[in-house]
Design a protein around this motif. Structure first.
Motif, PDB file in Angstrom:
ATOM      1  N   GLY A  50       0.806  -1.214   0.000  1.00  0.00           N
ATOM      2  CA  GLY A  50       0.000   0.000   0.000  1.00  0.00           C
ATOM      3  C   GLY A  50       0.838   1.262   0.000  1.00  0.00           C
ATOM      4  O   GLY A  50       0.311   2.374   0.062  1.00  0.00           O
ATOM      5  N   LYS A  51       2.160   1.096  -0.087  1.00  0.00           N
ATOM      6  CA  LYS A  51       3.044   2.261  -0.116  1.00  0.00           C
ATOM      7  C   LYS A  51       3.355   2.641  -1.554  1.00  0.00           C
ATOM      8  O   LYS A  51       3.679   1.784  -2.376  1.00  0.00           O
ATOM      9  CB  LYS A  51       4.343   1.953   0.631  1.00  0.00           C
ATOM     10  N   TRP A  52       3.215   3.914  -1.861  1.00  0.00           N
ATOM     11  CA  TRP A  52       3.533   4.394  -3.196  1.00  0.00           C
ATOM     12  C   TRP A  52       3.774   5.899  -3.118  1.00  0.00           C
ATOM     13  O   TRP A  52       3.554   6.525  -2.084  1.00  0.00           O
ATOM     14  CB  TRP A  52       2.409   4.066  -4.176  1.00  0.00           C
ATOM     15  N   GLU A  53       4.265   6.447  -4.202  1.00  0.00           N
ATOM     16  CA  GLU A  53       4.495   7.886  -4.222  1.00  0.00           C
ATOM     17  C   GLU A  53       4.028   8.487  -5.531  1.00  0.00           C
ATOM     18  O   GLU A  53       3.894   7.794  -6.539  1.00  0.00           O
ATOM     19  CB  GLU A  53       5.961   8.217  -3.987  1.00  0.00           C
ATOM     20  N   SER A  54       3.752   9.762  -5.479  1.00  0.00           N
ATOM     21  CA  SER A  54       3.280  10.493  -6.648  1.00  0.00           C
ATOM     22  C   SER A  54       4.203  11.683  -6.887  1.00  0.00           C
ATOM     23  O   SER A  54       4.445  12.490  -5.980  1.00  0.00           O
ATOM     24  CB  SER A  54       1.847  10.988  -6.412  1.00  0.00           C
ATOM     25  N   LEU A  55       4.736  11.774  -8.095  1.00  0.00           N
ATOM     26  CA  LEU A  55       5.574  12.902  -8.488  1.00  0.00           C
ATOM     27  C   LEU A  55       4.784  13.774  -9.455  1.00  0.00           C
ATOM     28  O   LEU A  55       4.320  13.298 -10.493  1.00  0.00           O
ATOM     29  CB  LEU A  55       6.857  12.424  -9.151  1.00  0.00           C
ATOM     30  N   THR A  56       4.616  15.040  -9.116  1.00  0.00           N
ATOM     31  CA  THR A  56       3.869  15.987  -9.949  1.00  0.00           C
ATOM     32  C   THR A  56       4.775  17.143 -10.332  1.00  0.00           C
ATOM     33  O   THR A  56       5.461  17.715  -9.477  1.00  0.00           O
ATOM     34  CB  THR A  56       2.641  16.533  -9.192  1.00  0.00           C
TER      35      THR A  56
ATOM     36  N   ARG B  85      16.627  11.673  -2.310  1.00  0.00           N
ATOM     37  CA  ARG B  85      15.496  12.598  -2.466  1.00  0.00           C
ATOM     38  C   ARG B  85      15.924  13.818  -3.273  1.00  0.00           C
ATOM     39  O   ARG B  85      16.994  14.394  -3.045  1.00  0.00           O
ATOM     40  CB  ARG B  85      14.979  13.034  -1.096  1.00  0.00           C
ATOM     41  N   LYS B  86      15.074  14.222  -4.221  1.00  0.00           N
ATOM     42  CA  LYS B  86      15.370  15.379  -5.060  1.00  0.00           C
ATOM     43  C   LYS B  86      14.110  16.188  -5.299  1.00  0.00           C
ATOM     44  O   LYS B  86      12.994  15.667  -5.216  1.00  0.00           O
ATOM     45  CB  LYS B  86      15.947  14.936  -6.410  1.00  0.00           C
ATOM     46  N   LEU B  87      14.297  17.454  -5.598  1.00  0.00           N
ATOM     47  CA  LEU B  87      13.194  18.332  -5.960  1.00  0.00           C
ATOM     48  C   LEU B  87      13.640  19.187  -7.138  1.00  0.00           C
ATOM     49  O   LEU B  87      14.721  19.779  -7.118  1.00  0.00           O
ATOM     50  CB  LEU B  87      12.786  19.209  -4.772  1.00  0.00           C
TER      51      LEU B  87
ATOM     52  N   LYS C  50       4.779  13.216  -3.205  1.00  0.00           N
ATOM     53  CA  LYS C  50       3.985  12.862  -2.026  1.00  0.00           C
ATOM     54  C   LYS C  50       4.029  11.358  -1.844  1.00  0.00           C
ATOM     55  O   LYS C  50       3.837  10.603  -2.809  1.00  0.00           O
ATOM     56  CB  LYS C  50       2.543  13.334  -2.180  1.00  0.00           C
ATOM     57  N   VAL C  51       4.325  10.915  -0.642  1.00  0.00           N
ATOM     58  CA  VAL C  51       4.418   9.483  -0.341  1.00  0.00           C
ATOM     59  C   VAL C  51       3.157   9.048   0.391  1.00  0.00           C
ATOM     60  O   VAL C  51       2.702   9.707   1.335  1.00  0.00           O
ATOM     61  CB  VAL C  51       5.664   9.187   0.522  1.00  0.00           C
ATOM     62  N   PHE C  52       2.578   7.932  -0.047  1.00  0.00           N
ATOM     63  CA  PHE C  52       1.356   7.395   0.553  1.00  0.00           C
ATOM     64  C   PHE C  52       1.657   6.041   1.198  1.00  0.00           C
ATOM     65  O   PHE C  52       2.464   5.267   0.682  1.00  0.00           O
ATOM     66  CB  PHE C  52       0.261   7.215  -0.496  1.00  0.00           C
TER      67      PHE C  52
END
Length: 347
Positions: free
Chosen positions: A197-203, A273-275, A344-346
């Motif tokens: 159930g762990k996932w992430e979204s990059l926007t 981690r990057k932005l 965002k990490v879920f």
């Protein structure tokens, strides 16, 4: 080492001087695919290939295989073993699985065990491989469902495998290497798929709101610090600062105005981690509106928390009164963020 084959060794004579590669090219033994499901046998084709490494989870050696055949046993079950948090066993039908009339073949299955301790309505999704050892070539033939099929074990379906895995005639042929000195080795690898159930979204956000920041530096000629930071400002969900060397960066021989944009807190990012940000850095012409502007694209990280131009413009140009960059002993620097990423990490 992995050697892909859909047709595996049959007529290799170890006394001949042919190479292993030539022997494998002469392969004619076929592994067929059938699955047990309530007495029917239908399923996609299986894939076979060779590898050097033994099975990761469990192996089963059978000595005096001919006596096992003569015993007319319908099925031999191995002891239970653990993989992926569940208990399993191997089921071998040396005379073929009678449930699907597989006479003349070796049938081989993976079965789940100790299901009584599992919750009501249990289901276990598995990607598994079955193995047969070729003693002559010292390799393992790997048999698995084609196209990486994931099999679901549940209360009404507790075993999966191949009812027509290999013909007895092919298996017993000494030159094929599967049955040597009346002994053979089987094995398995079991990979349980448990979604966390762990996932992430990059926007990637284009033109985020409130994306302009203006910083006016007064009493420029009185400054003694080698560099200055602006107040923090927020764009998107991140905090930023401008960093400027008003007297020039020593690394640039003190002749060039240096401007960086810094991501607040980036120094404490985890290593990967990057932005991302795409932005304009701007020195405002306060007289003629002929601003000096440069665009930047950068992935901010703990290793690179700030980025910009050490050679943004010559200090000589900056201080020419007619150009209006310094007016009434003040300098105005702007940052305009055009694109910024958000992760965002879920869980």
């Amino acid at each position: 080492m992995y050697k892909s084959n859909h047709l595996l060794a049959a007529h290799y004579n170890p006394s001949q001087s042919t190479s292993v590669g030539q022997a494998e090219a002469a392969i004619s033994m076929k592994f067929s695919s059938m699955e047990i499901s309530g007495g029917s046998s239908v399923g996609p084709g299986q894939m076979t290939y060779r590898r050097d490494l033994p099975p990761a989870h469990y192996s089963m050696k059978i000595e005096n295989f001919s006596l096992l055949l003569e015993s007319k046993v319908d099925k031999y079950d191995s002891g239970a073993f653990e993989a992926g948090g569940y208990k399993w066993s191997l089921s071998l039908c040396p005379n073929g699985d009678k449930r699907v009339n597989a006479t003349g073949f070796v049938s081989f299955y993976l079965a789940i065990e100790e299901t009584g301790v599992l919750p009501r309505g249990w289901e276990v999704d598995v990607n598994f491989k079955l193995f047969v050892y070729d003693k002559i070539r010292n390799t393992y033939v790997v048999i698995e469902d084609g196209e990486g099929t994931v099999r679901r074990f549940h209360d009404l379906k507790r075993d999966w495998g191949f009812s027509l895995m290999i013909s007895l005639e092919t298996f017993k042929e000494p030159s094929n290497g599967f049955l040597v000195d009346d002994s053979c080795i089987f094995g398995t690898e079991v990979f349980v798929i448990k979604p966390t159930g762990k996932w992430e979204s990059l926007t990637m956000i284009k033109q985020p709101t409130l994306n302009n920041f203006t910083w006016k530096i007064n009493r420029l000629s009185k400054l003694t610090d080698s560099f200055l930071f602006s107040d923090a400002f927020t764009v998107g969900e991140s905090s930023w600062k401008l960093k400027v060397f008003p007297q020039g960066n020593k690394a640039e021989n003190g002749k060039l105005l240096t401007i960086f944009l810094e991501l607040v807190g980036a120094s404490s990012f985890s290593p990967k981690r990057k932005l991302y940000a795409e932005y304009n850095l701007r020195v405002v012409d306060q007289l003629n509106a002929n601003n000096r502007e440069r665009k930047v694209k950068h992935w901010f990280s703990s290793s690179y928390p700030n980025w910009g131009y050490p050679n943004f413009m010559p200090l000589e140009d900056l201080h020419q009164p007619v150009k209006g960059f310094v007016y009434n002993d003040s300098l105005i620097i702007e940052a305009e963020i055009l694109i910024v990423s958000k992760c965002k990490v879920f869980s």
